[in-house]
Scaffold this motif. Structure first.
Motif, PDB file in Angstrom:
ATOM      1  N   GLU A 112       0.759  -0.998   0.104  1.00  0.00           N
ATOM      2  CA  GLU A 112      -0.089   0.573   0.028  1.00  0.00           C
ATOM      3  C   GLU A 112       1.272   1.140   0.531  1.00  0.00           C
ATOM      4  OE1 GLU A 112      -2.189  -0.222   3.383  1.00  0.00           O
ATOM      5  OE2 GLU A 112      -3.131  -2.018   3.316  1.00  0.00           O
ATOM      6  N   LYS A 113       1.939   1.032   0.201  1.00  0.00           N
ATOM      7  CA  LYS A 113       3.065   2.306   0.429  1.00  0.00           C
ATOM      8  C   LYS A 113       2.791   2.853   0.997  1.00  0.00           C
ATOM      9  CE  LYS A 113       2.734   2.278  -5.396  1.00  0.00           C
ATOM     10  NZ  LYS A 113       3.877   1.694  -5.036  1.00  0.00           N
ATOM     11  N   ARG A 114       3.044   2.658   2.027  1.00  0.00           N
ATOM     12  CA  ARG A 114       2.831   3.015   3.683  1.00  0.00           C
ATOM     13  C   ARG A 114       4.127   2.874   4.303  1.00  0.00           C
ATOM     14  NH1 ARG A 114      -2.647   3.890   4.686  1.00  0.00           N
ATOM     15  NH2 ARG A 114      -4.333   2.615   4.119  1.00  0.00           N
ATOM     16  N   LEU A 115       4.879   1.462   4.163  1.00  0.00           N
ATOM     17  CA  LEU A 115       5.935   1.310   4.892  1.00  0.00           C
ATOM     18  C   LEU A 115       6.744   1.437   4.006  1.00  0.00           C
ATOM     19  CD1 LEU A 115       6.963  -0.366   7.197  1.00  0.00           C
ATOM     20  CD2 LEU A 115       6.875  -2.480   6.156  1.00  0.00           C
ATOM     21  N   GLY A 116       8.080   2.409   4.052  1.00  0.00           N
ATOM     22  CA  GLY A 116       9.466   2.309   3.841  1.00  0.00           C
ATOM     23  C   GLY A 116      10.443   1.868   4.196  1.00  0.00           C
ATOM     24  N   ILE A 117      11.238   1.320   3.529  1.00  0.00           N
ATOM     25  CA  ILE A 117      12.423   0.625   3.937  1.00  0.00           C
ATOM     26  C   ILE A 117      14.079   0.923   3.579  1.00  0.00           C
ATOM     27  CG2 ILE A 117      13.727  -1.685   4.275  1.00  0.00           C
ATOM     28  CD1 ILE A 117      11.183  -3.399   3.650  1.00  0.00           C
ATOM     29  N   VAL A 118      14.653   1.269   4.251  1.00  0.00           N
ATOM     30  CA  VAL A 118      15.810   2.085   3.993  1.00  0.00           C
ATOM     31  C   VAL A 118      17.353   0.365   4.420  1.00  0.00           C
ATOM     32  CG1 VAL A 118      17.926   3.797   4.492  1.00  0.00           C
ATOM     33  CG2 VAL A 118      14.838   4.317   5.176  1.00  0.00           C
ATOM     34  N   HIS A 119      17.511   0.627   3.260  1.00  0.00           N
ATOM     35  CA  HIS A 119      19.015   0.008   3.109  1.00  0.00           C
ATOM     36  C   HIS A 119      20.267   0.095   3.099  1.00  0.00           C
ATOM     37  CE1 HIS A 119      20.073  -4.486   4.082  1.00  0.00           C
ATOM     38  NE2 HIS A 119      18.444  -4.790   3.475  1.00  0.00           N
ATOM     39  N   GLY A 120      21.056  -0.253   3.280  1.00  0.00           N
ATOM     40  CA  GLY A 120      22.870  -0.184   3.470  1.00  0.00           C
ATOM     41  C   GLY A 120      22.652   1.396   4.893  1.00  0.00           C
ATOM     42  N   VAL A 327       5.953   5.382  11.895  1.00  0.00           N
ATOM     43  CA  VAL A 327       7.298   4.895  13.540  1.00  0.00           C
ATOM     44  C   VAL A 327       8.147   4.395  12.505  1.00  0.00           C
ATOM     45  CG1 VAL A 327       7.148   2.010  14.113  1.00  0.00           C
ATOM     46  CG2 VAL A 327       5.241   3.476  13.805  1.00  0.00           C
ATOM     47  N   MET A 328       8.894   5.043  13.518  1.00  0.00           N
ATOM     48  CA  MET A 328      10.702   4.531  12.243  1.00  0.00           C
ATOM     49  C   MET A 328      11.538   3.659  13.434  1.00  0.00           C
ATOM     50  SD  MET A 328      13.590   7.495  10.967  1.00  0.00           S
ATOM     51  CE  MET A 328      13.563   7.996  12.988  1.00  0.00           C
ATOM     52  N   THR A 329      11.821   2.763  13.124  1.00  0.00           N
ATOM     53  CA  THR A 329      12.546   1.241  13.723  1.00  0.00           C
ATOM     54  C   THR A 329      14.299   2.127  13.330  1.00  0.00           C
ATOM     55  OG1 THR A 329      13.026  -0.006  11.644  1.00  0.00           O
ATOM     56  CG2 THR A 329      11.255  -0.180  13.621  1.00  0.00           C
ATOM     57  N   MET A 330      15.346   1.599  14.286  1.00  0.00           N
ATOM     58  CA  MET A 330      16.360   2.540  14.347  1.00  0.00           C
ATOM     59  C   MET A 330      17.976   1.561  14.769  1.00  0.00           C
ATOM     60  SD  MET A 330      16.492   5.325  16.355  1.00  0.00           S
ATOM     61  CE  MET A 330      14.967   6.110  15.680  1.00  0.00           C
ATOM     62  N   SER A 351      22.722  -1.071   8.147  1.00  0.00           N
ATOM     63  CA  SER A 351      21.758  -2.448   8.690  1.00  0.00           C
ATOM     64  C   SER A 351      20.163  -1.671   7.941  1.00  0.00           C
ATOM     65  CB  SER A 351      20.919  -2.379  10.333  1.00  0.00           C
ATOM     66  OG  SER A 351      19.930  -3.436  10.014  1.00  0.00           O
ATOM     67  N   CYS A 352      19.445  -2.188   8.345  1.00  0.00           N
ATOM     68  CA  CYS A 352      18.240  -1.894   7.038  1.00  0.00           C
ATOM     69  C   CYS A 352      17.061  -1.138   8.418  1.00  0.00           C
ATOM     70  CB  CYS A 352      18.059  -2.137   6.325  1.00  0.00           C
ATOM     71  SG  CYS A 352      16.203  -3.842   7.565  1.00  0.00           S
ATOM     72  N   ASN A 353      16.288  -0.075   8.165  1.00  0.00           N
ATOM     73  CA  ASN A 353      15.369  -0.154   9.600  1.00  0.00           C
ATOM     74  C   ASN A 353      14.220   0.744   8.182  1.00  0.00           C
ATOM     75  OD1 ASN A 353      15.269   2.931   8.152  1.00  0.00           O
ATOM     76  ND2 ASN A 353      15.172   3.884   9.513  1.00  0.00           N
ATOM     77  N   PHE A 354      12.804   0.689   9.366  1.00  0.00           N
ATOM     78  CA  PHE A 354      11.265   0.206   8.383  1.00  0.00           C
ATOM     79  C   PHE A 354      11.148   2.098   9.017  1.00  0.00           C
ATOM     80  CE2 PHE A 354      12.938  -3.910   9.373  1.00  0.00           C
ATOM     81  CZ  PHE A 354      12.513  -4.900   8.128  1.00  0.00           C
ATOM     82  N   ILE A 355      10.451   2.156   8.341  1.00  0.00           N
ATOM     83  CA  ILE A 355       9.407   3.536   8.577  1.00  0.00           C
ATOM     84  C   ILE A 355       8.140   3.232   7.738  1.00  0.00           C
ATOM     85  CG2 ILE A 355       9.476   5.836   7.703  1.00  0.00           C
ATOM     86  CD1 ILE A 355      12.020   5.657   7.117  1.00  0.00           C
ATOM     87  N   LEU A 364       8.787   1.345  -1.520  1.00  0.00           N
ATOM     88  CA  LEU A 364      10.053   0.856  -2.401  1.00  0.00           C
ATOM     89  C   LEU A 364      11.090   0.812  -0.855  1.00  0.00           C
ATOM     90  CD1 LEU A 364       9.835   4.377  -4.437  1.00  0.00           C
ATOM     91  CD2 LEU A 364      10.035   2.450  -4.919  1.00  0.00           C
ATOM     92  N   VAL A 365      12.862  -0.175  -1.370  1.00  0.00           N
ATOM     93  CA  VAL A 365      13.265  -0.558  -0.550  1.00  0.00           C
ATOM     94  C   VAL A 365      14.494   0.732  -1.252  1.00  0.00           C
ATOM     95  CG1 VAL A 365      14.973  -1.851   0.022  1.00  0.00           C
ATOM     96  CG2 VAL A 365      13.326  -2.713  -0.149  1.00  0.00           C
ATOM     97  N   HIS A 366      14.840   1.877  -0.348  1.00  0.00           N
ATOM     98  CA  HIS A 366      15.309   3.012  -0.793  1.00  0.00           C
ATOM     99  C   HIS A 366      17.099   2.227   0.125  1.00  0.00           C
ATOM    100  CE1 HIS A 366      12.086   5.697  -0.494  1.00  0.00           C
ATOM    101  NE2 HIS A 366      11.640   5.001   0.053  1.00  0.00           N
ATOM    102  N   GLY A 367      18.076   3.950  -0.478  1.00  0.00           N
ATOM    103  CA  GLY A 367      19.317   3.620  -0.122  1.00  0.00           C
ATOM    104  C   GLY A 367      20.190   2.920  -1.590  1.00  0.00           C
TER     105      GLY A 367
END
Lengths: 423, 662
Positions: A112-120, A327-330, A351-355, A364-367
């Motif tokens: 649904e494009k509400r969860l973004g992931i940043v990798h690296g 919500v943001m994880t780290m 690592s990666c995190n979730f927003i 999207l998997v950003h980064g």
């Protein structure tokens, strides 16, 4: 000092004063029915940060599964996205990254494009010490240990207005986390039920004591004690008006009975009570998986299931409040690309995190995870940090909380944002 | 003080010392003290009576007055009392008896490492020895946990948690029961100034010895000694990473031109320097570290910013980098099994050989010349090296300890601890002058402070907010509580916001009321007062009746007045009493509390038979009695707690705003 007093100066007191005069205030009653109501003060946004202590293996949570190198580096830990190979495959997000099957709760919000992931994502300081890396990430100054404040406390100071209530910044931990160190008012409390005058088995005594304390603090000559006392009793009464213990989440949500589930449940309560929560903090432990990390089952799978199920329970419980919450994880760093001799992974770099949120540039998997080959690894062993955690944290703070002063939020940093939030 | 009372005091002093059997030695000191004690406290000019002054003195230099202590200090003479606190040689026999039950307190760092292995270390040993199969190591596998427990028991190993429990317990007992109160207050102050944290596992095991051997013995000595001792302690070397900092031994690189190069220290070089530490950080490959090269600036920065000069003390990033180079090679003598290889090599050399090669080995400290940067450096305009070895580090620390900025910074912090959150600059200046003129002698600085009118000014009296630890210990002392389980108090201290020994930042806890007083913490302070007074803290007993010589107050009003005065002597209690009185006179409330009290603790048969004086009619405070010893009655404390109105009154006094101040 000034900011803390906002609660007393501004509308807060009158609001609660009215509420306290008789019965349950209307806004709380309505909130309990998951109806979003207009508060007398402008509704504020809430940022919820979850620190995964111990360093989550980002390569197992969100696996760049197309690289043979990774498969060979992790003979018993690598999981495939291919269906029918037996067991549960990774959830293929985009043909390149696969979500751990135990995080299937995240899949719908990702689609649904509400969860973004940043990798690296990680810190420019290459320390592999849990302590140092957490310290640097929470102070927000990766090369300076002496920074006395935490980045979330600075964020509270940069909200551009006085704290509206004692619940402006709340950490669901027994002691104040490093992220919350600083001069701006913040509360660390493990259990909201503790927010009361307590005498076990003697309610009459507790009431008498509470009344006595309230009167004493109201009369004291010390401004600090007087004002904080007033806030404390107001806060206590706000919480007493609602049945914290028997909280009924909306949408029949059931939270995991874990530490993080319990913390998020209480954060949801505060948000749904409209008590002015703007920055919340919670912790998730057990990510230091040196031994027998497991794959689709095992300790890592249980951890990610707990984390994702807790976050999704929280998200569903929010109901109409979802628009106001991000919500943001780290986590302090990632883990080695190669598995170690005991079925686990050692301390690595990125690592990666979730927003999660409705203003997140999700799906999207950003980064910038480079192809996994030995030349592309940091020190020949770890996933490179290609996104500074500050670029993500500052973008989230900017877009969600309207904190634009990056220099004050992250001194010594000037970098680019990567578009994890909607423009 | 008139001469008669001084004489009187001296003879009391003599008598006590005779009993100690230290006649010759001690009487020398006693005479000596009187001569040395040439200072006078100017409290009268500030408008304080002697009693008020004694109360203020106790509020600043102890963890709180015990009942009757104000009278004792007046009898002894305020200045004499203070001098004895500075000397810190009062016998502590009963405290030592209490501490004798804690077996970790006297262990050396090496013994600690051997008995209390770090988390995971015992497991690795057990796996290595084949006691536990590595495949069984899963969080939910009970069998391996049992095996591990048995293994640890057999090997005489204990969990690190037990070590920290003992560390915390001894601190609570010393603060609560020690006679050398000022030394303990100063120990807390300096520990916080030179903060290290259990949260950093590399340094955690060294913290008990750090407080015991580095901080406490130097807490009333010279600042430069204290600074040097912390710099050489394993706890600090690990906490701020200096143990791993090494230089390239390239002299050519270390000339003026390299000074310029170093100036251009960028993120990249910092990152590279830290990256070199990588093998040390990963698991237990510490031994590989000898091959690594790299400067670590953490300690060099904090020693200037936090320990000596202060953030505005006039140093630059270049000074930090240069100081870090001076301190390369300052490391830890290998302890435990992991350092065995290096230790064996070192042990083969005798003292002369070590010295010849430039090593310095003192206790746990090791200066390793092979890791030291031999080149020339410049810090704050002073040249160091080349080939300065260990000594140039000592010179650097001495220079920092005697720097005018350090005098100001350190004295400012002392004034904040002992006077008010915003102490007058005039006072800090006086203290800093003494600091500079008396070679950083901490006793002399304190004497200057207490001899200054600013210390006694009404704007300083009761201006400090008790930290959670200070509140807890003060309450225990006010009530003469009997602590059987100190760690139970720690749970409260933590709940109120002071997780001692775990503060993560090298800054230490901020020393200001605003930091301690927030909504959640404040409610917990009130709850703490109620829990302590009503006997609901396990392992901590209070005997409220004994505080008033077992006289039962005639009414709740009388109880309020009597106990307020016992717990908060020399304070204006008018407001407190006025505000609380109406509630105590509300018959409905009182009845409710009495009912609850009766329910929680039904009267004993014994009491019904013997308690002739205690009919229901005049037992106004809802206290239930039991026989104890030779006809002594005491307020009952069962596990359910003492719900008497007296306990509530006392709990409310402890939680009151007035009691939060000191």
């Amino acid at each position: 000092m000034l900011s803390r007093r906002g609660f007393l100066k501004a509308g807060g007191l009158t609001l609660f004063g009215v509420g306290l005069m008789g019965g349950i205030p209307a806004f709380l009653a309505e909130a309990a029915a998951s109806m979003k109501v207009e508060s007398p003060y402008k509704k504020k946004k809430t940022l919820v940060c979850i620190f995964q202590r111990g360093a989550m293996d980002g390569l197992m949570a969100v696996t760049p599964f197309t690289y043979q190198y990774l498969k060979e580096a992790r003979p018993t830990l690598f999981m495939s996205a291919a269906k029918g190979a037996g067991g549960s495959p990774l959830i293929d997000l985009d043909g390149r990254f696969g979500l751990h099957p135990s995080m299937k709760a995240f899949e719908p919000v990702f689609r649904e494009k509400r969860l973004g992931i940043v990798h690296g994502i990680g810190s420019p300081n290459p320390t592999r010490s849990h302590f140092d890396a957490q310290d640097y990430m929470e102070s927000g100054t990766p090369f300076n240990k002496g920074t006395s404040s935490g980045w979330l406390n600075r964020a509270v100071g940069l909200l551009g207005h006085d704290a509206l209530t004692p619940f402006s910044a709340v950490s669901l931990t027994s002691s104040m986390p490093r992220s919350f160190y600083g001069d701006n008012p913040a509360v660390a409390i493990n259990n909201l039920q503790d927010f009361a005058i307590q005498m076990r088995g003697n309610q009459a005594g507790a009431n008498l004591a509470a009344k006595s304390f309230e009167d004493l603090y109201d009369q004291t000559a010390s401004g600090l004690l007087k004002d904080t006392g007033k806030e404390s009793f107001e806060a206590m009464k706000i919480l007493q008006k609602t049945d914290i213990k028997n909280y009924k989440p909306s949408n029949n949500v059931v939270y995991p009975s874990s530490a993080i589930g319990n913390s998020l449940k209480q954060i949801a309560q505060l948000i749904r009570m409209d008590v002015g929560l703007e920055v919340a903090f919670a912790e998730s432990n057990g990510w230091d998986t040196h031994f027998n990390q497991g794959t689709e089952n095992g300790v890592f799978a249980r951890n990610v299931a707990d984390l994702s199920n807790s976050i999704m329970a929280f998200w569903t419980d929010l109901g109409a409040y979802q628009d106001d919450v991000t919500v943001m994880t780290m986590t302090e760093f990632g883990r080695t690309v190669h598995q170690n001799g005991t079925g686990g992974t050692d301390h690595g770099r990125a690592s990666c995190n979730f927003i999660l949120g409705n203003d997140v540039n999700g799906g999207l998997v950003h980064g910038n995870v480079q192809p996994l080959t030995v030349e592309n690894l940091e020190d020949g062993r770890d996933l490179k940090v290609t996104t500074d955690f500050r670029s993500v944290f500052s973008e989230v703070a900017d877009k969600h909380l309207k904190i634009t002063n990056d220099h004050a939020l992250f001194p010594d940093w000037s970098g680019n944002k990567i578009g994890v939030m909607k423009a | 003080m008139n001469s008669a009372s001084k004489k009187n005091h001296r003879s009391i002093c003599f008598a006590g010392l005779l009993i100690c059997g230290l006649l010759l030695f001690s009487s020398f000191f006693s005479l000596h003290n009187t001569v040395r004690n040439s200072f006078r406290f100017p409290y009268k000019k500030a408008g304080l009576t002697e009693r008020q002054a004694a109360a203020h003195l106790l509020s600043r230099f102890t963890y709180g007055a015990t009942p009757g202590q104000i009278d004792a200090v007046i009898k002894e003479g305020l200045e004499n009392w203070f001098q004895k606190q500075l000397d810190a040689r009062l016998p502590d026999d009963s405290l030592n008896r209490l501490l004798s039950g804690y077996d970790a307190l006297k262990l050396s760092n090496a013994e600690v490492a051997a008995i209390y292995p770090k988390g995971g270390q015992a497991l690795r040993m057990a796996v290595k020895e084949g006691v536990i199969s590595k495949d069984s190591v899963k969080p939910d596998n009970k069998t391996y946990r049992e095996l591990l427990q048995n293994y640890m028991q057999e090997k005489g190993l204990k969990s690190q948690q037990e070590l920290f429990r003992q560390l915390i317990s001894q601190k609570i007992l010393k603060a609560a029961y020690g006679n050398n109160q000022l030394q303990e207050v100063m120990t807390s102050f300096w520990f916080n100034h030179f903060n290290v944290s259990i949260t950093k596992s590399d340094c955690a095991e060294f913290i008990p010895a750090y407080e015991r051997d580095v901080i406490r013995p130097n807490s009333l000595g010279k600042f430069s000694d204290l600074l040097l001792a912390t710099a050489k302690s394993p706890a600090m070397l690990y906490f701020l990473d200096n143990f791993s900092s090494s230089g390239s031994n390239n002299k050519a690189q270390a000339t003026q031109s390299s000074v310029k190069n170093k100036q251009a220290t960028t993120l990249q070089t910092q990152m590279a320097a830290s990256a070199d530490r990588l093998p040390m950080m990963v698991d237990n490959k510490v031994q590989n570290a000898k091959k690594t090269q790299g400067l670590n600036e953490n300690y060099a920065r904090e020693v200037m910013e936090l320990h000596t000069l202060g953030v505005d003390g006039g140093y630059t990033q270049q000074d930090v980098t240069q100081a870090a180079r001076v301190l390369t090679g300052w490391s830890v003598y290998p302890t435990g099994s992991y350092g065995q290889a290096g230790k064996n090599a070192l042990d083969k050399m005798d003292a002369d050989q070590l010295k010849k090669r430039g090593y310095v080995h003192e206790g746990d400290f090791l200066f390793n010349p092979n890791r030291h940067d031999n080149g020339e450096k410049m810090v704050l305009g002073k040249h160091f090296g080349p080939d300065g070895g260990y000594e140039e580090g000592v010179q650097l620390l001495n220079m920092l300890a005697h720097h005018p900025s350090a005098a100001k910074f350190v004295c400012g912090k002392l004034a904040v601890r002992f006077v008010s959150d915003k102490p007058p600059q005039s006072l800090i200046n006086k203290m800093a002058e003494t600091f500079k003129n008396k070679d950083g002698d901490i006793k002399q600085v304190l004497i200057t402070m207490v001899s200054a009118p600013e210390f006694w000014s009404t704007s300083s009296v009761r201006e400090k907010t008790k930290s959670p630890f200070e509140l807890t210990i003060a309450a225990v002392r006010s009530l003469n509580a009997d602590i059987q389980e100190p760690y139970q108090l720690y749970n409260w201290i933590n709940k109120m916001g002071e997780k001692m020994y775990y503060y993560q930042a090298p800054t230490g806890f901020p020393d200001k009321g605003q930091y301690w007083i927030n909504t959640g913490a404040l409610l917990n302070r009130m709850n703490f007062g109620l829990a302590l007074a009503s006997g609901r803290i396990p392992g901590v007993r209070v005997d409220l009746m004994a505080l008033n010589n077992h006289h039962e107050p005639e009414s709740s009003q009388a109880a309020l007045v009597t106990y307020s005065k016992i717990i908060m002597p020399e304070r204006n209690l008018e407001q407190t009493i006025k505000r609380l009185t109406p509630m105590l006179n509300d018959p409905n409330l009182v009845k409710k509390v009495e009912d609850a009290s009766a329910k929680a603790a039904p009267p004993q048969k014994d009491m019904m038979q013997e308690g002739t004086a205690m009919t229901a009619g005049n037992n106004v405070l809802g206290i239930t009695y039991e026989r104890k010893g030779k006809g002594n009655y005491m307020a009952k404390q069962k596990t359910g707690g003492n719900n008497s109105l007296l306990a509530q009154v006392v709990g409310v006094i402890i939680g009151s705003p007035e009691y939060q101040r000191r």
